[in-house]
Scaffold this active site. Structure first.
Site, PDB file in Angstrom:
ATOM      1  N   PHE A 130      -1.548  67.675 -16.116  1.00 27.45           N
ATOM      2  CA  PHE A 130      -2.303  66.780 -15.231  1.00 27.45           C
ATOM      3  C   PHE A 130      -1.666  66.857 -13.858  1.00 27.45           C
ATOM      4  O   PHE A 130      -0.501  66.481 -13.675  1.00 27.45           O
ATOM      5  CB  PHE A 130      -2.270  65.337 -15.735  1.00 27.45           C
ATOM      6  CG  PHE A 130      -2.991  64.358 -14.828  1.00 27.45           C
ATOM      7  CD1 PHE A 130      -4.217  63.845 -15.197  1.00 27.45           C
ATOM      8  CD2 PHE A 130      -2.431  63.958 -13.617  1.00 27.45           C
ATOM      9  CE1 PHE A 130      -4.886  62.939 -14.358  1.00 27.45           C
ATOM     10  CE2 PHE A 130      -3.090  63.069 -12.776  1.00 27.45           C
ATOM     11  CZ  PHE A 130      -4.326  62.559 -13.149  1.00 27.45           C
ATOM     12  N   GLU A 131      -2.428  67.343 -12.892  1.00 21.67           N
ATOM     13  CA  GLU A 131      -2.012  67.323 -11.500  1.00 21.67           C
ATOM     14  C   GLU A 131      -3.242  67.039 -10.644  1.00 21.67           C
ATOM     15  O   GLU A 131      -4.314  67.582 -10.892  1.00 21.67           O
ATOM     16  CB  GLU A 131      -1.463  68.677 -11.044  1.00 21.67           C
ATOM     17  CG  GLU A 131      -0.203  69.165 -11.704  1.00 21.67           C
ATOM     18  CD  GLU A 131       0.212  70.537 -11.183  1.00 21.67           C
ATOM     19  OE1 GLU A 131       1.406  70.714 -10.914  1.00 21.67           O
ATOM     20  OE2 GLU A 131      -0.659  71.426 -11.063  1.00 21.67           O
ATOM     21  N   ILE A 132      -3.096  66.193  -9.671  1.00 19.52           N
ATOM     22  CA  ILE A 132      -4.061  66.074  -8.581  1.00 19.52           C
ATOM     23  C   ILE A 132      -3.262  66.304  -7.313  1.00 19.52           C
ATOM     24  O   ILE A 132      -2.315  65.566  -7.032  1.00 19.52           O
ATOM     25  CB  ILE A 132      -4.744  64.698  -8.562  1.00 19.52           C
ATOM     26  CG1 ILE A 132      -5.534  64.470  -9.861  1.00 19.52           C
ATOM     27  CG2 ILE A 132      -5.677  64.584  -7.354  1.00 19.52           C
ATOM     28  CD1 ILE A 132      -6.193  63.103  -9.957  1.00 19.52           C
TER      29      ILE A 132
END
Length: 235
Positions: A130-132
């Site tokens: 999970f990366e934004i």
């Protein structure tokens, strides 16, 4: 204080998971240094990494990209944990060498103290499934020079460097700590770990289906309590 569990291989023995996999190494190297250069994403600045078989347990009642842009954030995460040190035995030495050669890239008020108190032991990593984040950061001169330097050392293949420690160390080293954002409101699960929003109001507003009591945030292998202390947060 909970005792940190020793990370083990899939068979319960002290083996390096994916240690014999070339394809996994290819993936980690690609995610570390090339995905943001792909022609199909050149017109974009922001990305959200979403992997197969993940679960989102809450309504997301805001635009995460606008939140990042409007609040001057560059890198966002939901889960952080201790890195498996046997996969990165020489990585920190190369990081120190790079920082000495390029002090101009090291941010004031950076988050390196969260990653490791002595730049080598008990490395904290953001779980990068999970990366934004802002791809202009990866495309910029600091990260470009950093990745090229690491790539020349061969550790993606001779060891088993993952994109998680590479991205995490870069964000911690080159960004002011306030530009790294923890998305508490986003309930997220990537087997076997789940982040469930902290705070009853956040949980209710998101109509979350996860159980806060089973959240990974303060598990013995999680680094969330370390992040809270480093940033001065209390929940």
């Amino acid at each position: 204080m909970k005792k940190r569990r020793k990370r083990e291989g899939p068979d319960g023995k002290d083996k390096i998971i994916y240690g014999g996999s070339v394809s996994y190494r290819n993936m980690c190297r690609f995610n570390s240094g090339f995905f943001f250069k792909h022609p199909l994403v050149q017109k974009y600045r922001w990305y959200w990494r979403i992997e197969p078989d993940v679960h989102f347990h809450c309504d997301i009642n805001f635009d995460p990209f606008l939140h990042m842009e409007q609040n001057n954030k560059t890198y966002g995460f939901t889960i952080t944990m201790y890195e498996y040190e046997k996969t990165i035995p020489t990585l920190w030495g190369h990081v120190r060498d790079f920082a000495k050669q390029h002090p101009e890239f090291v941010a004031e008020d950076n988050a390196l103290g969260f990653m490791s108190e002595n730049a080598g032991d008990d490395t904290s990593s953001v779980w990068s499934n999970f990366e934004i984040a802002d791809m202009d950061f990866w495309r910029g001169p600091a990260y470009t020079a950093f990745f090229d330097f690491l790539d020349q050392k061969g550790g993606f293949y001779y060891e088993r460097w993952g994109d998680a420690p590479v991205h995490s160390i870069a964000a911690a080293l080159f960004l002011p700590r306030q530009q790294i954002h923890f998305f508490n409101e986003i309930g997220y699960e990537h087997n076997p770990y789940t982040h469930c929003p902290k705070g009853e109001k956040n949980w209710e507003n998101g109509r979350c289906s996860c159980d806060p009591a089973k959240s990974f945030d303060y598990d013995g292998y999680s680094c969330m309590s370390k992040w809270d202390r480093f940033m001065g947060y209390s929940w």
